[in-house]
Every structure is written in structure tokens, then in C-alpha cells.
Design an enzyme around this catalytic site. Structure first.
Site, PDB file in Angstrom:
ATOM      1  N   GLU A   1       0.786  -1.232   0.000  1.00 41.81           N
ATOM      2  CA  GLU A   1       0.000   0.000   0.000  1.00 41.81           C
ATOM      3  C   GLU A   1       0.820   1.286   0.000  1.00 41.81           C
ATOM      4  O   GLU A   1       0.656   2.144   0.871  1.00 41.81           O
ATOM      5  CB  GLU A   1      -0.948   0.031   1.207  1.00 41.81           C
ATOM      6  CG  GLU A   1      -1.981  -1.064   1.214  1.00 41.81           C
ATOM      7  CD  GLU A   1      -2.931  -0.963   2.401  1.00 41.81           C
ATOM      8  OE1 GLU A   1      -4.002  -1.572   2.346  1.00 41.81           O
ATOM      9  OE2 GLU A   1      -2.594  -0.265   3.396  1.00 41.81           O
TER      10      GLU A   1
ATOM     11  N   GLU B   1      -5.799  -8.271   0.503  1.00 45.08           N
ATOM     12  CA  GLU B   1      -6.501  -7.987   1.759  1.00 45.08           C
ATOM     13  C   GLU B   1      -7.960  -7.710   1.461  1.00 45.08           C
ATOM     14  O   GLU B   1      -8.288  -6.946   0.548  1.00 45.08           O
ATOM     15  CB  GLU B   1      -5.910  -6.768   2.481  1.00 45.08           C
ATOM     16  CG  GLU B   1      -4.555  -6.979   3.113  1.00 45.08           C
ATOM     17  CD  GLU B   1      -4.114  -5.753   3.913  1.00 45.08           C
ATOM     18  OE1 GLU B   1      -4.991  -4.975   4.362  1.00 45.08           O
ATOM     19  OE2 GLU B   1      -2.904  -5.566   4.083  1.00 45.08           O
TER      20      GLU B   1
END
EC number: 2.4.1.300
Length: 505
Positions: free
Chosen positions: A198, A403
């Protein structure tokens, strides 16, 4: 001014709104989805990160990372620290046994930089190498595919103090050296590498809103920053993330990939943005938001440059790639990892154009307002739409959903986990629809394998399919009903709601 999506994420971590999401999830339609509906080489797994589960922050030669230091400064809402977390450093064998019992086909974990290179570079800590060798070998012994992330928001505090971490181009070389060590030590057994987790979220949370360490933003900001520049630093940090990623990929492809035969990619927080209204202004604003939130990372990987709208709106504050850098970044992936949780609703905000450049941040450069609607935020169609977007706009790259998960309050009821089950099954069903429509999606990882230290809320929110009793020194693990459902799904068993119950480990 503070990026509204980060404020939203924080609110979603807090108990009052989590309760709303639990109620919402109970109303989700159940997807009649089966393991056999997916390709045989598709993997179902679960994930964690070193920072969030390992603990043992000062054992066997490990030195502090930025979160170890930050949590000791009392910045977490519950004043928690990373000191012990789930104690997976000492209990990895027990945890892998639980994974095996569930039937996980893959496990996504991260490697702690300061456990391998305590000083950020130079000396390699043999105890750290031994730990990850043991973890990887234990996974393989249980037939679980290791998916390793090299960096999950936890760089050495010593490098932050020395030159400012990701704000400095020096980080590119140090990260590449660290990645090289990981490839050399573990690459003969790790089939899937993710360089950075991320980077788009870290750049905003750490350097735009100042919500996460090193807490930099234009002072004072919503989080009382003492230093930073929200109009410049998030773009600079992201630029260095992308170059560090590409540099590590080049090392892997040049020195290791032919022999080790693994795959490597970058993880991106996958925003799905939808217009707040059907107005032309909100529709155009949604296109801008998608370019800023997602294209910021994905466009350089596929096209070698930032989105045009970013270059127009940010101007000279957005770093430029040289010709060589562009060629290095373009195509620097074998797959893209996507993290996805919620749909973001976008509203045009034309007044932001009047904000002085010195006071601008990411939101004002986008000229939008982003929000999450309680009750709609977990819409599974967001994942299907996101996967379709990558198929249609980025040449249908191989994708792993790294995720996707459901947060519940710290005091969750142990005899009721149907909200999480409906959430997970709904997103798996939505992902299946995307695959049937041509998306090259190859794996799904529930976030998370077990309750852990969450970066926005400490131990106040639980995402695990395995319950961890943080009030008990033994940190007792218990399978939640969602773990049992996921296990039966992977093992191709049918399960009724009455058959699902907690079990202790």
C-alpha cells in the site's frame, strides 16, 4: 485540511461504526459460491504482517522500527504498543498448525526489516534470518504456499532519523539492498514476492494527513503535526516508493528469478470510487479520484508515468520520471496485489481550486470530497468493479486480492460471527463474477488470519478469523465461525449456520 478517506478509515475502525457495519453485514445476501467454481490453480489464503503479529520487538537482535517507537509515544487510541502483539515470533509453529487445520492454501506475511538488518543496512542478523527460514519451512511442511511482503510500513527508525526515510532518495538504495538479502536468503522457497504494501496509503497517511508515523503534514493539520508539507511530501514519498519497488524488481529479475522461478509484484490499496450523485460534476470528480487514488500507483507500473490529470492538477509539485526511470518502473510486476474493503463515494469540490498552493493537500489537488456511507461501504460489487477496471484499463494484469476483511469491536460476541461470514462470502462471490467476466484474478487472502495490532486502532478492532484473547497472558487462539466457514469452503464441504461454532486451539 485532512484527506477525508483516511478520517473515514479511522472512523470505520471505531466500535460505534463497526456495530453499524455488523448490522449491515447481517443483511447481506448470501452468495452460493463453491471452491470448485474457481480455477484449480487459484489460491485461498489469509494474511498478516510482521508489525501486527510478531511482537518480540527487542529480541534476538531486532531494533526498533518507526511503529515500535511511535506506539511507545502513546499515539494509539487505546495506548497499545507492538511489544507483544500476538507473539507469533515465539508461536509461529502453533499458528501454522492452525492455518493447516483451517486448510489455508497460502499465507501472506511480511518480513521485518529491522529483524534482518538491525541498522537498516550492513550487518545481517542471523537470528532474524533463522526465524523467517523456520517460518517458511514450517509453512511448506504443511503444504501452505508462502507469499512474502518485503515492506509493510515498518522501516528502521535509524533510517528515519538519519535521512528522513521515504522522503529521501537514499531510501531507494537501502531498500534495494534489503530486498536483495531477502531474495538471497529466502527466494529458493518463496514463490510470490510483494515489494511494498500500500504505498499509496502510506504516502497519504504518513505525509499528507500525518495520521500514521512519521506523522508529517502541513502544521498543524488534523493530527497536530509539528513538521511537514502536505502539498509536496506525499508525492515525493510515493515517487521514492515506486522507484524502490522497481529497483528491487530489477535486482530480482537480474539475479534470482530465472533460478528461483518466483513471481514479484507491488501491492496497491484498491479504491473503488462511485459518484455521490448522477450529476456530471460528480461523475467527472469520480474519474479524478480514481486517477489520484489508484492510478497514482497503477499508471506508472503499466504506462511508465503518472495520470495526466495528476500532472495537470499538481503541476511541478509532482515529481517527474526520467526516461530511464520510466523504463525501469513500466512493467515492473508479474502481478498486482490489491487490498480492498469499502466503496468510496465522491462529490465534486470546485472550491478547492482556490486553495493556495502552499496550503494544498491531496484532497484539494483532486478537488473532491470522499466519504463512506455506513450501510453501503462494504458493497461487494466494489471489488467486482475494481477488478473489471484493472482488466479494462491496465491490460488485465494478474491480480491477487491481498486484503479483504471485516472489522468487529474488541468485545465481539464469541457466539456470533455471521456478519464476517456474509462479508467474506459476499466478496468471494463478487470476485468470482469478475473472474467469469475475464479478470485474471489468481488468489484471495482474507484479512486477517487472526486478530492483531491494527494500525489505526490498536487492539480495539478485530479483523481475524481466529480470535486472540489479548486480556489473557497466554494469548489463547480460538477459531471463529468465519474460520470454520472458510475452512469448509476451501475443503469443499457444505455447512449450515447451525453447524458453525467457535472452537478452541
Amino acid at each position: 485540511m485532512c484527506p477525508s478517506f483516511l478520517v473515514t478509515l479511522l472512523l470505520l475502525q471505531l466500535s460505534s461504526l463497526v456495530v453499524v457495519l455488523v448490522v449491515w453485514a447481517e443483511q447481506l445476501p448470501e452468495f452460493n459460491v463453491r471452491r470448485d467454481d474457481f480455477p484449480s490453480n487459484f489460491v485461498f489464503g489469509a494474511g498478516t504482517s510482521a508489525l501486527q503479529v510478531e511482537g518480540a520487538i527487542a529480541e534476538d537482535g531486532k531494533t526498533p522500527n518507526i511503529w515500535d517507537v511511535d506506539s511507545h509515544m502513546g499515539h494509539m487510541p487505546d495506548k497499545s504498543t507492538t511489544d507483544i502483539a500476538c507473539d507469533s515470533y515465539h508461536r509461529y509453529k502453533e499458528d501454522v498448525k492452525i492455518m493447516s487445520d483451517i486448510g489455508l492454501e497460502a499465507y501472506r506475511f511480511s518480513i521485518a526489516w529491522t529483524r534482518i538488518l538491525p541498522y537498516g543496512r550492513g550487518f545481517i542478523n542471523p537470528k532474524g534470518v533463522e526465524y523467517y527460514n523456520n517460518l517458511i519451512d514450517t509453512l511448506l511442511e504443511h503444504g501452505i504456499q508462502p507469499h512474502a511482503t518485503i515492506y509493510h510500513i515498518d522501516h528502521p527508525q535509524i533510517l528515519e532519523d538519519e535521512y528522513g526515510g521515504w522522503l529521501s532518495p537514499r531510501m531507494i538504495e537501502d531498500f534495494t539492498t534489503y530486498a536483495d538479502v531477502c531474495f538471497r536468503e529466502f527466494g529458493d522457497r518463496v514463490s510470490h514476492w510483494t515489494t511494498i504494501n500500500e504505498p499509496n496509503i502510506i504516502s497519504l497517511g504518513a505525509y499528507d494527513s500525518g495520521q500514521i508515523p512519521p506523522h508529517r503534514c502541513t502544521p498543524p493539520g488534523a493530527y497536530n503535526c509539528t513538521a511537514g508539507n502536505s502539498s509536496v511530501e506525499p508525492y515525493k514519498a510515493m515517487h521514492h516508493f515506486l522507484l524502490a519497488h522497481a529497483s528491487a524488481v530489477q535486482i530480482y529479475r537480474t539475479k534470482y528469478q530465472a533460478k528461483q522461478k518466483g513471481l514479484i509484484g507491488l501491492n496497491v490499496y484498491g479504491f473503488w470510487c462511485a459518484p455521490q450523485t448522477n450529476s456530471r460534476a460528480d461523475i467527472e470528480a469520480t474519474k479524478r479520484a480514481t486517477a489520484f487514488y489508484t492510478g497514482w500507483a497503477a499508471d506508472p507500473l503499466v504506462f511508465g508515468d503518472y495520470p495526466i490529470i495528476m500532472k495537470e492538477n499538481v503541476g511541478s509539485r509532482l515529481p517527474s520520471f526520467t526516461k530511464n526511470e520510466s523504463e525501469l518502473v513500466k512493467g515492473s510486476f508479474d502481478f498486482i496485489g490489491l487490498n480492498h474493503y469499502f466503496v468510496f463515494y465522491i462529490q465534486d469540490d470546485p472550491e478547492e481550486i482556490t486553495t493556495p498552493i502552499s496550503l494544498r493537500n491531496f484532497d484539494s489537488d483532486m478537488r473532491v470530497k470522499a466519504s463512506v456511507k455506513p450501510g453501503d461501504s462494504g458493497d461487494p460489487s466494489g471489488l467486482k468493479n475494481l477488478l473489471r477496471y484493472f482488466k479494462d484499463n491496465y491490460g488485465n494484469p494478474p491480480v491477487y486480492v491481498h486484503e479483504n476483511g471485516f472489522g468487529s469491536p474488541q468485545n465481539e460476541t464469541l457466539d456470533d460471527d455471521m456478519g464476517r461470514i456474509r462479508y467474506i462470502s459476499g466478496y468471494i462471490g463478487s470476485m468470482l463474477e469478475a473472474i467469469k467476466n475475464g479478470s485474471d484474478t489468481r488468489g484471495y487472502f482474507v484479512w486477517s488470519f487472526m486478530d492483531a495490532f491494527e494500525i489505526l486502532s490498536g487492539y480495539q478492532t478485530r479483523y481475524g478469523i481466529v480470535h486472540v484473547d489479548f486480556d489473557d497472558k497466554s494469548l489463547k487462539r480460538q477459531l471463529k465461525p468465519s474460520a470454520q466457514w472458510y475452512s469448509n469452503f476451501i475443503k469443499k464441504k457444505n455447512t449450515t449456520e447451525d453447524e458453525i461454532s467457535y472452537s478452541s486451539q
